[in-house]
Design an enzyme around this catalytic site. Sequence first.
Site, PDB file in Angstrom:
ATOM      1  N   ALA A  10       6.575   3.967  41.903  1.00 35.98           N
ATOM      2  CA  ALA A  10       5.443   4.815  41.505  1.00 35.98           C
ATOM      3  C   ALA A  10       4.386   4.927  42.600  1.00 35.98           C
ATOM      4  CB  ALA A  10       4.830   4.280  40.215  1.00 35.98           C
ATOM      5  N   ALA A  11       3.735   3.807  42.916  1.00 36.76           N
ATOM      6  CA  ALA A  11       2.619   3.862  43.873  1.00 36.76           C
ATOM      7  C   ALA A  11       3.085   4.285  45.258  1.00 36.76           C
ATOM      8  CB  ALA A  11       1.915   2.508  43.935  1.00 36.76           C
ATOM      9  N   ARG A  21       0.613  15.606  52.267  1.00 36.08           N
ATOM     10  CA  ARG A  21      -0.139  16.822  51.955  1.00 36.08           C
ATOM     11  C   ARG A  21      -1.528  16.791  52.591  1.00 36.08           C
ATOM     12  NH1 ARG A  21       1.965  15.810  46.719  1.00 36.08           N
ATOM     13  NH2 ARG A  21      -0.093  15.273  45.877  1.00 36.08           N
ATOM     14  N   ALA A  40      12.024   6.323  36.345  1.00 33.21           N
ATOM     15  CA  ALA A  40      11.132   6.310  35.185  1.00 33.21           C
ATOM     16  C   ALA A  40      11.201   4.962  34.482  1.00 33.21           C
ATOM     17  CB  ALA A  40      11.513   7.434  34.230  1.00 33.21           C
ATOM     18  N   CYS A  42       9.068   3.396  32.675  1.00 35.07           N
ATOM     19  CA  CYS A  42       8.543   3.395  31.307  1.00 35.07           C
ATOM     20  C   CYS A  42       9.499   4.060  30.322  1.00 35.07           C
ATOM     21  CB  CYS A  42       7.182   4.090  31.261  1.00 35.07           C
ATOM     22  SG  CYS A  42       5.911   3.242  32.232  1.00 35.07           S
ATOM     23  N   ASP A 282       1.873  -2.329  40.943  1.00 38.10           N
ATOM     24  CA  ASP A 282       2.009  -3.570  40.181  1.00 38.10           C
ATOM     25  C   ASP A 282       1.831  -4.830  41.017  1.00 38.10           C
ATOM     26  OD1 ASP A 282       2.606  -1.807  38.199  1.00 38.10           O
ATOM     27  OD2 ASP A 282       4.629  -2.529  37.815  1.00 38.10           O
ATOM     28  N   ASN A 304      -0.133   5.542  39.938  1.00 38.97           N
ATOM     29  CA  ASN A 304      -0.233   6.908  40.446  1.00 38.97           C
ATOM     30  C   ASN A 304      -1.660   7.291  40.803  1.00 38.97           C
ATOM     31  OD1 ASN A 304       2.352   8.772  40.353  1.00 38.97           O
ATOM     32  ND2 ASN A 304       2.566   7.242  38.743  1.00 38.97           N
ATOM     33  N   TYR A 426     -10.559  22.013  16.069  1.00 36.40           N
ATOM     34  CA  TYR A 426     -10.104  21.870  14.679  1.00 36.40           C
ATOM     35  C   TYR A 426      -9.222  23.033  14.261  1.00 36.40           C
ATOM     36  CZ  TYR A 426      -9.982  22.562   9.672  1.00 36.40           C
ATOM     37  OH  TYR A 426      -9.540  22.799   8.400  1.00 36.40           O
TER      38      TYR A 426
END
Length: 542
Positions: A10-11, A21, A40, A42, A282, A304, A426
Amino acid sequence: MKVLILGGVAAGTKVAAKLKREDRSCEVTVLTKGKDISYAGCGLPYYVGDVIHEKSELIVNTPEKFAALTGARVMTETEAVAVHPDKHTVEARDLKTGETAEYGYDRLVIATGASPFVPPISGLDLKNVFVMRTPDDAIGLRSAVEAGEIKRAVVAGGGFIGLEVAENLAAKGVRTTVIDFAPHVLPNFLDPELSEYVENKMAEEGIMPMTGVALEGVEGDGRVEKVLTSKRGLKADALVLAIGIRPNTGFLEGSGIEMFKGAILTDQYLRTNVPDVYAAGDCAMVSNRQTGKPAWSPMGSTANIAGRILAKDVAGRGLAYPGVLGTGVAKLPGGLNTGRTGLTETAARAEGYDVETVITVVDDKAHYYPGAGLFIVKLTADKATRKLLGVQVLGAGAVDKITDIGVTAISLGATVDQLASMDFAYAPPFSTAIHPFAHSVNVLMNKLDGELDSMTPAEYASGAAEDYEIIDCAINPALPDKKYLDLTRVEGEVPGLAKDARLLLVCAKGKRAYLTQNRLKFYGYTNTRVLEGGTTFTEIEE
């Protein structure tokens, strides 16, 4: 500028992609121990339960695809074994050949993640002992279930991953027990009374929680047959270890990089104490946005967000990371979801806050709309400033919307008064005319202002109602052997109830009891209290 990134999940991949970029001229190389990148993690429990059908769906990017999309160079099956800050080099081993090589850097980003904690107990070499960290782990567990090898399983660990695995095993027809050394599941995530509610729902679904027990070993003839605990042995065909994770930082020994319990310490710019070395994910500590103290937040979301900010800082932006709130959401056994952000009551008191809390049971959408359900919401606020400190929520519906409103409110330092009349969306399929979050805030404001005198479920469980007479205030009588009081018939002094009598008013959710209290106060009753959450949350003792 030559940027070397250690870790490709992830990181690490977020830093690489964002940095390219920010500054296309940067020479970015990612070294990662595994064969896969950007998987993934998770989603693994949901592959076990066949909610995610194909294992290919767990892989967000291949090294080749990622390199083509970003321009970063990716080297898989390459494990960092030492960092030499004085030389600005990293020593890494090619896991295919065993050869080591040195990689130079101008800036180094450590994002090596964490690994499952495996306790030093006997029997872990038996077949059908699993962890849950990589796609291969999930693939192995699901394959064993679908092969008919697993009819009974023990999940060691009552955190997010453990409960998610338990839910998915149960959905596949596996009789599942969850054990945890802590007094309750989801320790430190929810306050104890909400964790106990979760445990009751698990038991109703046939997933048995055993808390306050230690995992002591595994027995079997070549494969798992019994899991040993400090209370008793449990017959099982499999053991899933979800006890926790430990940062992958052993290779940093001798580097001079400061750590706390194995996690790398960073400043607000995600820099370590060593020049030109950053860390995220982590393996690293960040800070708590509310307390300012170091915090370990091993979450994909944190990885992230921190990775994106870190990339900007490496590119020279000087952007500070404000820290985490301990936010999380999870799908739990029993059709229950949970969310939390900010400080729990337990944590807030430990930080020295004088707090007020409230538990509400509110509709999650218009009650007449098909599929309507309930939210159980616990709000914690500081009495002095009236600032919202924390939100906890349980329910079958979209608990994330309650949680995320709380994130916004706490991040901006909002008081309950500022939140009370916000223009929330609502429509019957989505919410209620008074939004469930606003409804809960209104109840908390009533309590802070002395308009509601209530007893929390935790107070009730501790015996606070012993000298109170319980009064049933439901629409229809619901508590056998308790005096029933119909709100619509209270037009003065109630026969048989002294005006100074200690009365605990109980209904299904707490709302009708509050309305009854309001009316009784008008007629001179001085010692009434409302049981927060009503019988929906608390079972009333006979």
